[in-house]
Motif scaffolding. Structure first.
Motif, PDB file in Angstrom:
ATOM      1  N   THR A 283      33.813 -52.135  50.506  1.00 35.37           N
ATOM      2  CA  THR A 283      34.078 -51.553  51.815  1.00 35.37           C
ATOM      3  C   THR A 283      33.057 -50.469  52.094  1.00 35.37           C
ATOM      4  OG1 THR A 283      36.433 -51.968  51.550  1.00 35.37           O
ATOM      5  CG2 THR A 283      35.796 -50.377  53.241  1.00 35.37           C
TER       6      THR A 283
ATOM      7  N   ASP B  34      32.440 -48.192  54.334  1.00 37.54           N
ATOM      8  CA  ASP B  34      32.882 -47.423  55.499  1.00 37.54           C
ATOM      9  C   ASP B  34      31.850 -46.365  55.845  1.00 37.54           C
ATOM     10  OD1 ASP B  34      33.939 -46.345  52.967  1.00 37.54           O
ATOM     11  OD2 ASP B  34      34.644 -44.692  54.218  1.00 37.54           O
TER      12      ASP B  34
ATOM     13  N   GLY C  43      35.366 -56.374  59.539  1.00 34.37           N
ATOM     14  CA  GLY C  43      35.535 -54.917  59.596  1.00 34.37           C
ATOM     15  C   GLY C  43      36.535 -54.474  60.633  1.00 34.37           C
TER      16      GLY C  43
ATOM     17  N   SER D  22      38.643 -47.550  62.368  1.00 32.29           N
ATOM     18  CA  SER D  22      39.952 -47.011  62.021  1.00 32.29           C
ATOM     19  C   SER D  22      40.151 -45.541  62.344  1.00 32.29           C
ATOM     20  CB  SER D  22      40.206 -47.233  60.528  1.00 32.29           C
ATOM     21  OG  SER D  22      39.079 -46.854  59.779  1.00 32.29           O
TER      22      SER D  22
ATOM     23  N   TYR E 165      34.913 -49.488  59.149  1.00 29.80           N
ATOM     24  CA  TYR E 165      35.380 -49.884  57.819  1.00 29.80           C
ATOM     25  C   TYR E 165      34.982 -51.347  57.644  1.00 29.80           C
ATOM     26  CZ  TYR E 165      39.116 -50.029  54.147  1.00 29.80           C
ATOM     27  OH  TYR E 165      39.862 -50.122  52.998  1.00 29.80           O
ATOM     28  N   THR E 166      33.757 -51.553  57.235  1.00 29.05           N
ATOM     29  CA  THR E 166      33.273 -52.936  57.126  1.00 29.05           C
ATOM     30  C   THR E 166      33.384 -53.417  55.688  1.00 29.05           C
ATOM     31  OG1 THR E 166      31.034 -52.081  56.884  1.00 29.05           O
ATOM     32  CG2 THR E 166      31.688 -52.847  59.063  1.00 29.05           C
ATOM     33  N   ARG E 167      33.623 -54.693  55.563  1.00 29.34           N
ATOM     34  CA  ARG E 167      33.832 -55.243  54.229  1.00 29.34           C
ATOM     35  C   ARG E 167      32.993 -56.489  54.032  1.00 29.34           C
ATOM     36  NH1 ARG E 167      40.333 -55.020  53.265  1.00 29.34           N
ATOM     37  NH2 ARG E 167      39.977 -53.501  51.635  1.00 29.34           N
TER      38      ARG E 167
ATOM     39  N   ASN F 179      28.915 -42.749  53.841  1.00 29.23           N
ATOM     40  CA  ASN F 179      30.338 -43.004  53.714  1.00 29.23           C
ATOM     41  C   ASN F 179      31.129 -42.139  54.689  1.00 29.23           C
ATOM     42  OD1 ASN F 179      33.101 -42.623  51.890  1.00 29.23           O
ATOM     43  ND2 ASN F 179      32.136 -44.629  51.844  1.00 29.23           N
ATOM     44  N   GLU F 180      32.343 -42.601  55.011  1.00 30.64           N
ATOM     45  CA  GLU F 180      33.201 -41.801  55.904  1.00 30.64           C
ATOM     46  C   GLU F 180      34.368 -41.170  55.158  1.00 30.64           C
ATOM     47  OE1 GLU F 180      36.216 -40.487  58.602  1.00 30.64           O
ATOM     48  OE2 GLU F 180      36.508 -42.261  57.383  1.00 30.64           O
TER      49      GLU F 180
END
Lengths: 364, 496
Positions: free
Chosen positions: B367, B369, B401, B404, B414-416, B452-453
């Motif tokens: 993830t 993010d 994703g 969020s 929030y990508t995966r 990152n978040e």
């Protein structure tokens, strides 16, 4: 379910932490290894050759209380307790069980009773309604069975008694004594069938869970589908609500509480019944404990009392401490094993523990 | 290893097999010192515990173990009960120059709690008391090891809530909320953990115990509390925190909407935020996530971008906010799916993380993010998507994703990535995993995003810190060198 299939649950649980907050052993020890994902990871790692079952790892595996919190709070109902039981069964079969477990197996062979070595009594007769007594009631709460019979008689029910002195199989199955548990279950079923009963009354949520879930899921044994299993507490609550039974209300001056007994979390449909009985029988300030209903953890009345007594004792003290924090002076519970353990430590907290069945019977 | 030593006893010479290695003498001496600090009951060096503490919630170590490969384990796992004990452990660790890795719930996804050099895992969960609930100032002070859900349940008993609802609440600790600058489900209204914290107690690497000012907003010099937010244990161990709390809301309103295209959906979210409509949550799933995760978990077969929006608080105010939001959604062509799918999402928002419906091994997944200004949101999203899908097309990579966490100025993404048939060999799998991450992070940094978040940096992303910060990372390194000269605090993490 085969033992291998049961172990497969650990593949789902080994890296999942979503039930950790309610594992009583994890909360007590603060140790990752002694929590649901820790036990699952051990089993999964042993299957991959990363861990050997030696004294340390076997000891750690046997520190799970088999209380059911993890499964009860799992959104996808992962039966991790059954997986741990299956792993323990393999240890037993390979002669690696802890000494305490081996001794319990011998005791069950001799008497079918985990506590006092007495041989179980045959069924007391025939009838539509049977009451399974087990081996805990007479050991932990002398007089409780007679109280229950008095309460039931008041509602017009005079059940046939079965399994008095015989363990129900829950604790042995959790400790890996699967074949012993199957023997116990078969003996009880044989008794039940001999009575002709279609209603099986039980004294605790643990027994209810054993007959309805442990038998089919852990032991591959099915009760006759015509037999309905009913907890006495639920039956009495129904009778109270319908007006078929009443007790003299007693006033309590200090704060009091109901303590959900061992394995309550495995039978969430029962939460209301004992509270109905409490509110019918007592007036005063009844408070709800923090560790209640779906988060009421183990109080030590599990296999831990045989394999890790100190830990079981700490769990009992923990639950009493919770009552103490709430300012409660009297705690009620109906399950004999839970009552017995609480009563053993109650004096330390200045809390009186009362058996709900006996209290109700005294107020008829 | 077996050692043979010649010994002479009572005139008889013999060769004898030793039981312990030379290192074990030092090991036992240090163990005794640690035991004197925390007590015999609160230290373990046993194999099963070391195995379980050798991995956290990140994919890399889990995959490694899944493939039957052993990991570096900690030497000691200690459970301090007070900040003074934490301080004493730090003194011992400095004396022997042993790594110390603070451990809360072990629920980090970046490998931040891995003991890659061995050393001491310092599990703080024993420090789990609530010290004060101040209903006048609307705050709670608790020890950092308290479990998130247990803290929340205690607050709920009083009609209060700590409005930080991460998916990891059941396993994470209060300290773990703060150390990686975590974000919860309703951060869009209530803020990230760093916005909710008022003060902290921290044990520094040299064993000093410091407290930040009682209130977060002041002009009494620089805000050094920020140094520990996002430090993931490299600057010290958080042992206590005071957090803002809120009343449990009178109402929570949720609705779901469907947008034909992602652009309109992102614009809808932006308008809600810049017009200060104060949504509790805006959860926007891209078309890929809508078609897979939303279908699998919530059971809705939809095409487009699925959005859940929520408002909470007083009934009349929440209803008005929702009405104004619905006007915006209508303007942008959204289809109103009604309350039920919104409420279902809220009730099942954590189901996405339970096995077997979560992303799980043997799959490879990650993830990435990140957060960026509105002007860069789509740029980063499509850059990541294109780079990952094109580079790893041979692996049939899936890129999905959701958006969020929303701010007045931008949004978190929030990508995966998911590869369902990764290499079987652990080393090959790890290398591929790290290459995909490199592709995703590079695309993010090159287009206006951050590393990152809210999941933090940990071990996995430390190598990108200098790329994001440039020369400013020297400042952080100088601070690290000044307060942790022996480099023992969580080494190898956050780029240090």
């Amino acid at each position: 379910m085969t033992q291998t299939n049961a172990l497969d649950t650990t593949e789902n649980c080994r890296y999942c932490l979503m039930c950790r907050h309610l594992c009583p052993v994890g909360n007590l020890t603060h140790n990752e290894a002694l929590s649901p994902h820790g036990w699952a990871q051990m089993v999964a790692s042993e299957r991959r050759g990363l861990l050997e079952w030696n004294e340390q790892s076997i000891d750690a595996l046997y520190k799970c209380a088999d209380c059911g919190q993890c499964e009860s709070h799992c959104v996808t109902d992962q039966p991790l307790p059954n997986a741990i039981a299956a792993a323990r069964t393999l240890l037993v079969e390979n002669g690696k069980a802890p000494e305490e477990v081996k001794q319990l197996a011998e005791m069950l062979t001799a008497s079918s009773n985990l506590y006092n070595g007495q041989v179980s009594q045959p069924p007391s007769g025939k009838g539509d309604i049977a009451l399974f007594i087990g081996d805990e009631a007479d050991h932990f709460a002398p007089g409780a069975v007679e109280a229950v019979l008095k309460l039931l008689k008041n509602t017009g029910i005079e059940p046939v008694l079965i399994g008095r002195g015989r363990n129900d199989g829950l604790i042995p199955s959790g400790l890996g004594l699967r074949s012993k548990s199957i023997e116990l279950a078969n003996a009880t079923i044989e008794d039940l069938e001999s009575t002709g009963a279609t209603t099986l009354l039980v004294l605790s949520p643990g027994a209810f869970f054993t007959f309805t879930r442990i038998y089919p899921e852990r032991l591959n044994i099915e009760l006759d589908p015509k037999v309905e299993v009913v907890e006495v507490t639920s039956l009495l609550a129904d009778k109270m609500e319908s007006g078929d039974m009443s007790v003299n209300k007693t006033s309590l001056t200090d704060k009091f509480a109901y303590m959900d007994p061992e394995h309550s979390v495995r039978v969430p449909s029962r939460f209301a019944a004992p509270r109905t009985l409490m509110d019918t029988a007592f007036e005063g300030e009844r408070v709800e404990l923090f560790w209640r209903k779906e988060r009421s953890g183990s109080g030590g009345a599990t296999g831990l009392q045989f394999t890790h007594k100190d830990m079981a004792d700490d769990l009992t003290r923990f639950r009493l401490a919770g009552a103490g924090e709430a300012g409660v002076k009297t705690v009620f519970t109906e399950d004999s094993a839970t009552f017995g353990r609480l009563n053993q430590f109650a004096g330390h907290n200045g809390i009186e523990v009362r058996n709900l069945y006996q209290s109700l019977a005294g107020q008829l | 290893m077996t050692y043979y030593i010649n010994s002479e006893l009572n005139g008889k010479k013999k060769v004898q097999s030793s039981k312990y290695t030379p290192d074990q003498f030092q090991f036992e001496m240090i163990r005794s010192e640690l035991e004197e600090v925390v007590g015999q009951k609160h230290i373990t060096t046993e194999g099963p515990a070391k195995l379980v503490y050798s991995n956290d919630w990140s994919w890399m170590p889990q995959m490694w173990l899944d493939r039957g490969q052993p990991l570096k384990t900690p030497d000691y796992i200690v459970h301090p009960g007070t900040p003074e004990q934490v301080a004493a452990i730090m003194k011992i660790a400095n004396t022997y120059k042993i790594p110390v890795i603070p451990w809360g719930g072990g629920s980090g996804t970046q490998g931040g709690a891995l003991s890659i050099f061995g050393g001491i895992i310092m599990d703080v969960k024993r420090m789990n008391r609530i010290l004060e609930i101040d209903e006048q100032s609307m705050s709670v002070t608790a020890e950092a090891g308290i479990n998130g859900s247990q803290l929340e349940m205690r607050l709920n008993e009083k009609g209060l809530t700590l409005p930080h609802y991460p998916a990891s609440a059941n396993c994470a600790t209060l300290g773990g909320y703060l150390a990686p600058r975590g974000t919860g489900t309703i951060s869009t209204k209530y803020g990230k953990s760093e916005d909710l914290v008022m003060s902290m107690e921290v044990v520094l690497p040299d064993g000093s115990i410091i407290e930040t000012p009682r209130v977060p907003d002041h002009a009494s010099g620089p805000d050094y509390m920020g140094l520990f937010l996002g430090s993931e244990g490299v600057f010290g161990t958080i042992t206590k925190a005071t957090m803002q709390v809120d009343y449990l809301p009178e109402t929570r309103l949720f609705r779901a909407l469907l947008f034909d295209d992602l652009t309109a959906a992102i614009e809808a979210g932006r308008r809600l935020m810049v017009r200060r409509l104060d949504p509790t949550v805006i959860r926007l799933y891209d078309p890929g996530s809508t078609a897979s995760r939303v279908k699998d978990i919530l059971g809705y077969k939809l095409e487009g971008a699925y959005m859940v929006v929520g408002f909470d608080g007083d009934k009349d105010i929440a209803a008005l906010q929702e009405k104004k939001a619905m006007d915006i959604f209508k303007e942008l062509g959204a289809k109103d799916l009604g309350r039920e799918p919104g409420e279902k999402w809220w009730d099942h928002r954590y189901d996405f993380y339970y096995p077997p419906t979560n992303l799980k091994l043997p799959w490879m997944y990650g993830t990435a993010d990140t957060v960026m200004r509105y002007k860069d949101v789509e740029k980063v999203y499509y850059a990541q998507k294109k780079a990952v899908e094109q580079t790893y097309g041979d692996w049939n990579v899936k890129f999905i994703g959701h958006f969020s966490h929303w701010f007045h100025w931008g949004a978190a993404m929030y990508t995966r990535f998911i590869i369902e048939n990764p290499p079987e060999d652990a080393r090959d799998a790890l290398r591929l995993h790290n290459r995909v991450w490199n592709t995703a992070i590079t695309a993010s940094l090159d287009n206006g995003g951050t590393i990152n978040e809210h999941h933090g940096i940990g071990l996995k992303l430390g190598r990108y810190m200098r790329r994001q910060y440039g020369e400013a990372f020297d400042l952080l390194e100088n601070i690290k060198g000044a307060i942790d000269p022996n480099g023992i605090m969580n080494p190898g993490k956050v780029g240090f």
